[in-house]
Design a protein around this motif. Structure first.
Motif, PDB file in Angstrom:
ATOM      1  N   LEU A  31      31.152  39.205  46.607  1.00  0.00           N
ATOM      2  CA  LEU A  31      32.174  39.344  45.560  1.00  0.00           C
ATOM      3  C   LEU A  31      33.533  39.639  46.175  1.00  0.00           C
ATOM      4  CD1 LEU A  31      30.345  41.489  42.823  1.00  0.00           C
ATOM      5  CD2 LEU A  31      30.417  39.030  43.056  1.00  0.00           C
ATOM      6  N   ILE A  38      35.444  47.316  45.197  1.00  0.00           N
ATOM      7  CA  ILE A  38      34.287  46.435  44.975  1.00  0.00           C
ATOM      8  C   ILE A  38      33.277  46.637  46.109  1.00  0.00           C
ATOM      9  CG2 ILE A  38      33.499  44.055  44.821  1.00  0.00           C
ATOM     10  CD1 ILE A  38      36.165  43.288  43.812  1.00  0.00           C
ATOM     11  N   GLU A  86      40.627  32.888  36.728  1.00  0.00           N
ATOM     12  CA  GLU A  86      41.650  32.663  37.753  1.00  0.00           C
ATOM     13  C   GLU A  86      41.970  31.183  37.877  1.00  0.00           C
ATOM     14  OE1 GLU A  86      43.300  35.234  39.252  1.00  0.00           O
ATOM     15  OE2 GLU A  86      42.146  36.349  37.792  1.00  0.00           O
ATOM     16  N   PHE A 142      31.178  37.855  36.764  1.00  0.00           N
ATOM     17  CA  PHE A 142      32.054  37.582  37.905  1.00  0.00           C
ATOM     18  C   PHE A 142      32.511  36.136  37.895  1.00  0.00           C
ATOM     19  CE2 PHE A 142      33.567  37.092  42.190  1.00  0.00           C
ATOM     20  CZ  PHE A 142      34.253  38.273  42.357  1.00  0.00           C
ATOM     21  N   LEU A 165      44.129  30.354  35.045  1.00  0.00           N
ATOM     22  CA  LEU A 165      45.425  31.031  35.137  1.00  0.00           C
ATOM     23  C   LEU A 165      46.327  30.363  36.156  1.00  0.00           C
ATOM     24  CD1 LEU A 165      44.510  34.787  34.837  1.00  0.00           C
ATOM     25  CD2 LEU A 165      45.872  33.430  33.282  1.00  0.00           C
ATOM     26  N   LEU A 222      38.699  43.347  38.046  1.00  0.00           N
ATOM     27  CA  LEU A 222      37.835  43.577  39.201  1.00  0.00           C
ATOM     28  C   LEU A 222      37.371  45.027  39.266  1.00  0.00           C
ATOM     29  CD1 LEU A 222      39.552  41.382  41.886  1.00  0.00           C
ATOM     30  CD2 LEU A 222      37.287  41.101  40.945  1.00  0.00           C
ATOM     31  N   MET A 266      46.819  33.975  44.848  1.00  0.00           N
ATOM     32  CA  MET A 266      47.719  34.380  43.767  1.00  0.00           C
ATOM     33  C   MET A 266      48.980  35.022  44.323  1.00  0.00           C
ATOM     34  SD  MET A 266      46.430  33.552  40.908  1.00  0.00           S
ATOM     35  CE  MET A 266      44.902  32.872  40.340  1.00  0.00           C
ATOM     36  N   VAL A 301      41.468  47.309  45.117  1.00  0.00           N
ATOM     37  CA  VAL A 301      40.373  46.701  44.362  1.00  0.00           C
ATOM     38  C   VAL A 301      39.291  46.196  45.303  1.00  0.00           C
ATOM     39  CG1 VAL A 301      39.780  44.700  42.975  1.00  0.00           C
ATOM     40  CG2 VAL A 301      41.696  46.086  42.342  1.00  0.00           C
ATOM     41  N   PHE A 357      35.338  35.812  35.702  1.00  0.00           N
ATOM     42  CA  PHE A 357      36.573  36.179  36.403  1.00  0.00           C
ATOM     43  C   PHE A 357      37.107  34.984  37.199  1.00  0.00           C
ATOM     44  CE2 PHE A 357      38.147  37.414  40.618  1.00  0.00           C
ATOM     45  CZ  PHE A 357      39.350  37.964  40.265  1.00  0.00           C
ATOM     46  N   VAL A 358      36.198  34.298  37.910  1.00  0.00           N
ATOM     47  CA  VAL A 358      36.630  33.173  38.738  1.00  0.00           C
ATOM     48  C   VAL A 358      37.227  32.068  37.867  1.00  0.00           C
ATOM     49  CG1 VAL A 358      35.842  31.370  40.303  1.00  0.00           C
ATOM     50  CG2 VAL A 358      34.996  33.688  40.567  1.00  0.00           C
ATOM     51  N   ILE A 393      40.912  34.769  46.219  1.00  0.00           N
ATOM     52  CA  ILE A 393      41.689  34.551  45.005  1.00  0.00           C
ATOM     53  C   ILE A 393      42.972  35.374  45.029  1.00  0.00           C
ATOM     54  CG2 ILE A 393      41.707  34.914  42.511  1.00  0.00           C
ATOM     55  CD1 ILE A 393      38.805  34.134  42.450  1.00  0.00           C
TER      56      ILE A 393
END
Lengths: 506, 117
Positions: B71, B43, A137, A130, A140, A174, B82, B39, A133-134, B78
C-alpha cells in the motif's frame, strides 16, 4: 461474458492509449470519432452488464484470480452498474459537445476524458477501499488536467485550489485507510463489514475515528457544506463539456458515502451502525440551504448551475443519512435525474454565453442571442426539470424523495427545506432566464450559431428527462431493487467472501 | 521504537499542516509533501512494527505484514506524481497570475503589513 465487468474500466483506458498513438493522434477527426464511438460502445456494454446483473444478481470478479479478501475484487450490483450506465450516457453527450470544437482549444482532451471515465467507472465498480483510493486518484489527475483545458487565468486560479484541496483529501483518505487496516486487518469492503460486526471493545474508538475520517474525505468529494467552497468556482470556470462530466464527480462522493455507510457501518455493524448519519443529515440540509441562497446570489449563469449542483448534492446526502431502502431508491433516481439535467444546463450555459458576445453568461443586459427559440426551449425544459415542476423528471425525483422521509421530525425539516429550496431555484432560474433572453440592448444579434453536434449533445441529455418520466414505473422498480440489494448486506458478504476463507488480522 | 515513530509522524503532520495554511504556493506544496511523508510512515506502521521479520505470511511465527508495504508503495508513487503536477501547476499559476499567492492576488498592502508585523 464473465469478464464483462472489467470492460467499463479497460475500454476507456485502451481508447485513451489508441487516441494517443500517432496515426490517430495527428488527425482531429479520427480522435473525435474514436472517442465518440468508444463511449457509445461503453454505453452499450454498460446496459448489457446491467441486464446481466438483473438476471444473475450481484456479480464479483477477482482480478488476477486472487480470491477475496486477499485479492482486489470488482463488484457489480444494480446500484453501481446503473451509475456506470449514467456515466456513459453523460460522457457520450459531453464528448459530442466537445467534438464540435472545444476539444481543439488545448491538447489531449479526448485521452484525458477517457482516463477520467476509466477512473469514474472504476470507482463505481471496485469492491476494495484502497482500490477506490487508486481510482479516485486516476479520475482526479485526469480532472486536474481537464480543468485547465483551454487555459486562462480563472481556470488556473480555480485549479490551484482544487488540486491542493484534493491532495489534502487524499492524505486524509490514506490516514483513514491505515487506521482501518490497522484495526480490521482488511480493506475489502465485504470483509470489513464482517470484521466490524465482530469488533473487540478496545478497537471501537479507533474504527469509529477511521470511519468518520472517511466521511470527511467523501464529503469533500461530494462538496457538502463546510467542504463545498471549492465547487462553484471550479465548475463555473471549467470548459463546458468538462463541467458537464464534472456533474457526475460529486455523485461519486455520494455513492462512496452510501456504499461505506450501508455496507460497512450499516445495520449489521452493531455499536458502530449509522455513525455518520446525524452528521450527514445536518450537513446535507445546510448544503441545500446554502445552495439555494447561492442560486439567488449568482452573478452569472454558470455559477448558478454550479449552485444547483450543490442543492442536488445536499438533497442526496440528506437521503443517504436517512439510511433506509426507500431513501436509497429515491437517492438513486434523483442522482440519475440531477446529473443529466445539470450536465445539460452546463452545455446550455455555454451555448448561451457564446452567442451573447461580451456579456457572455453574466446576468446583465447584453446582445440578443442568435437562436432565441432553440436556446429558449432548451433552457425552459432544463429549468423545469431541475426545479422539479410536474411534466419533467425532477417532479418524480422530488416526490420519491419526500415519500422516503417517514419520521415526523425529519419530515418537518427535510420537506420544508427541499420545498423552500425548490421555490428559490424557480425564482433564481426565472431571473436568470429573463436577463439572458429578454434584457437585450440593441437590435443586432451575433452571427455565431450552435453547431449541429452541440445541439445533438444537449438534446441527448435533455431527452433523458421526459424518458425518465415515461419509464418511471420500471425505473423506480429498478431503483427499489438496487436499494434492497444494497441493504441486503449479509447475503452480499456471503457471496463475496467464501465461508472459511476470512483473512486473519495482522 | 513505537514512541519514536509516533513522534516522527506527529511532528511531520504538524509541520505539514502549518505549512499548508500559509498563503503562498511554495510553502503549501512543501506542506503537502510533508503530510504525504507522514501518511506514508503511518500506513507503514498500520501493519505493526516488526524487527527482522520476513514479509511473508504463514511460513513462520515471526513475520512482517506485507500488505501495508504494498500500500505504501502505491501511495508513494501516487503522491509523487501528484506533487509533480502541483509544482508545474504552481509555476503556471505564477506565470498566468503574476504572483505566487494561492488566491491569485496579493492581499491589500495594509492588511499585509499587519500580517507581517
Amino acid at each position: 461474458m464473465w469478464h464483462l465487468i472489467t470492460a467499463p474500466i479497460l475500454l476507456p483506458m485502451l481508447t485513451a492509449i489508441i487516441i494517443m498513438l500517432p496515426p490517430v493522434h495527428y488527425s482531429p477527426m479520427r480522435r473525435r470519432w474514436i472517442s465518440m464511438i468508444s463511449s457509445a460502445i461503453q454505453l452499450v456494454l454498460a446496459v448489457v452488464l446491467l441486464m446481466q446483473v438483473q438476471q444473475q444478481g450481484l456479480l464479483h470478479y477477482a482480478i488476477g484470480n486472487w480470491q477475496a479478501p486477499f485479492g482486489i475484487i470488482l463488484v457489480a450490483d444494480t446500484l453501481s452498474v446503473v451509475l456506470v450506465c449514467l456515466t456513459s450516457f453523460l460522457a457520450l453527450g459531453a464528448i459530442c459537445y466537445g467534438s464540435a470544437g472545444e476539444d481543439e482549444k488545448g491538447s489531449f482532451f479526448h485521452p484525458l476524458f477517457q482516463f477520467q471515465l476509466m477512473g469514474i467507472n472504476g470507482a463505481f465498480l471496485t469492491g476494495d477501499l484502497f482500490n477506490l483510493f487508486v481510482f479516485f486518484e486516476v479520475l482526479l489527475i485526469a480532472s486536474y488536467a481537464l480543468l485547465i483545458h483551454a487555459g486562462g487565468k480563472n481556470k488556473t486560479k480555480a485549479a490551484v485550489h482544487y488540486v491542493v484541496l484534493n491532495l489534502t483529501g487524499s492524505a486524509i483518505f490514506l490516514f483513514a485507510l491505515a487506521v482501518l487496516y490497522g484495526t480490521l486487518g482488511t480493506l475489502n469492503i465485504a470483509d470489513m463489514a464482517l470484521k466490524v460486526a465482530a469488533l473487540p471493545e478496545q478497537d471501537l474508538m479507533l474504527v469509529k475515528s477511521g470511519g468518520l475520517m472517511l466521511m470527511i474525505v467523501f464529503a469533500l468529494k461530494a462538496a457538502v457544506l463546510p467542504l463545498q467552497f471549492w465547487l462553484p468556482a471550479t465548475y463555473a470556470s471549467a470548459s463546458a463539456p468538462v463541467a458537464a462530466l464534472f456533474a457526475v464527480m460529486t455523485k461519486i462522493g455520494v455513492y462512496a458515502l452510501l456504499r461505506v455507510y450501508t455496507t460497512i457501518f450499516g445495520d449489521t455493524a452493531g455499536e458502530l451502525s449509522g455513525i455518520a448519519d446525524s452528521w450527514l443529515l445536518i450537513a446535507g440540509l445546510a448544503t441545500i440551504a446554502l445552495g439555494a441562497v447561492g442560486v439567488l446570489a449568482s452573478p452569472d449563469f454558470r455559477r448558478l448551475v454550479a449552485n444547483l449542483v450543490l442543492v442536488s448534492v445536499g438533497t442526496l446526502v440528506a437521503l443517504v443519512a436517512l439510511n433506509t431502502p426507500q431513501s436509497a431508491a429515491a437517492a438513486l433516481y434523483y442522482t440519475v435525474h440531477s446529473t443529466l439535467v445539470t450536465g445539460a444546463l452546463f452545455l446550455v450555459a455555454d451555448l448561451i454565453a457564446s452567442q451573447r458576445g461580451k456579456a457572455a453568461d453574466r446576468l446583465v443586459s447584453g446582445r440578443r442571442v442568435a437562436q432565441p427559440v432553440l436556446l429558449g426551449v432548451m433552457f425552459v425544459l432544463a429549468a423545469l426539470s431541475v426545479a422539479g415542476l410536474p411534466p419533467m423528471s425532477g417532479f418524480i425525483g422530488k416526490l420519491m424523495l419526500l415519500q422516503a422521509v417517514q419520521q415526523p421530525l425529519q419530515q418537518m425539516w427535510i420537506w420544508s427545506l427541499v420545498l423552500l429550496s425548490s421555490l428559490m431555484v424557480i425564482v433564481g432560474l426565472s431571473r436568470a432566464g429573463s436577463s439572458l433572453f429578454w434584457r437585450v440592448s440593441g437590435n443586432d444579434c451575433g452571427t455565431e450559431k450552435a453547431e449541429p453536434l452541440q445541439i445533438f449533445a444537449v438534446c441527448w441529455l435533455l431527452a433523458a428527462s421526459p424518458l425518465l418520466v415515461i419509464f418511471a414505473g420500471p425505473l423506480t422498480e429498478l431503483a427499489q431493487q438496487a436499494a434492497m440489494q444494497l441493504h441486503d448486506v449479509s447475503s452480499a458478504v456471503n457471496l463475496i467472501i467464501a465461508p472459511g476463507n476470512t483473512g486473519s488480522a495482522p | 521504537m513505537e514512541t519514536l515513530v509516533a513522534c516522527c509522524i506527529g511532528f511531520l503532520t504538524a509541520c505539514g499542516i502549518f505549512l499548508m495554511l500559509r498563503g503562498r504556493t511554495f510553502p503549501v506544496m512543501l506542506g503537502l509533501t510533508m503530510l504525504s511523508y507522514a501518511v506514508n510512515l503511518f500506513i507503514f506502521t498500520s501493519g505493526r512494527l516488526t524487527l527482522r521479520g520476513a514479509a511473508v505470511l504463514g511460513t513462520s511465527e515471526h513475520y512482517a505484514d506485507p500488505l501495508p508495504q504494498a500500500l505504501v508503495l502505491t501511495a508513494i508513487v501516487i503522491g509523487f506524481a501528484m506533487t509533480a503536477f502541483l509544482v508545474i501547476l504552481a509555476i503556471r499559476a505564477r506565470a498566468d497570475l503574476g504572483n505566487d499567492h494561492v488566491d491569485g492576488k496579493l492581499p491589500d498592502a495594509d492588511s499585509f503589513k499587519k500580517e507581517s508585523r
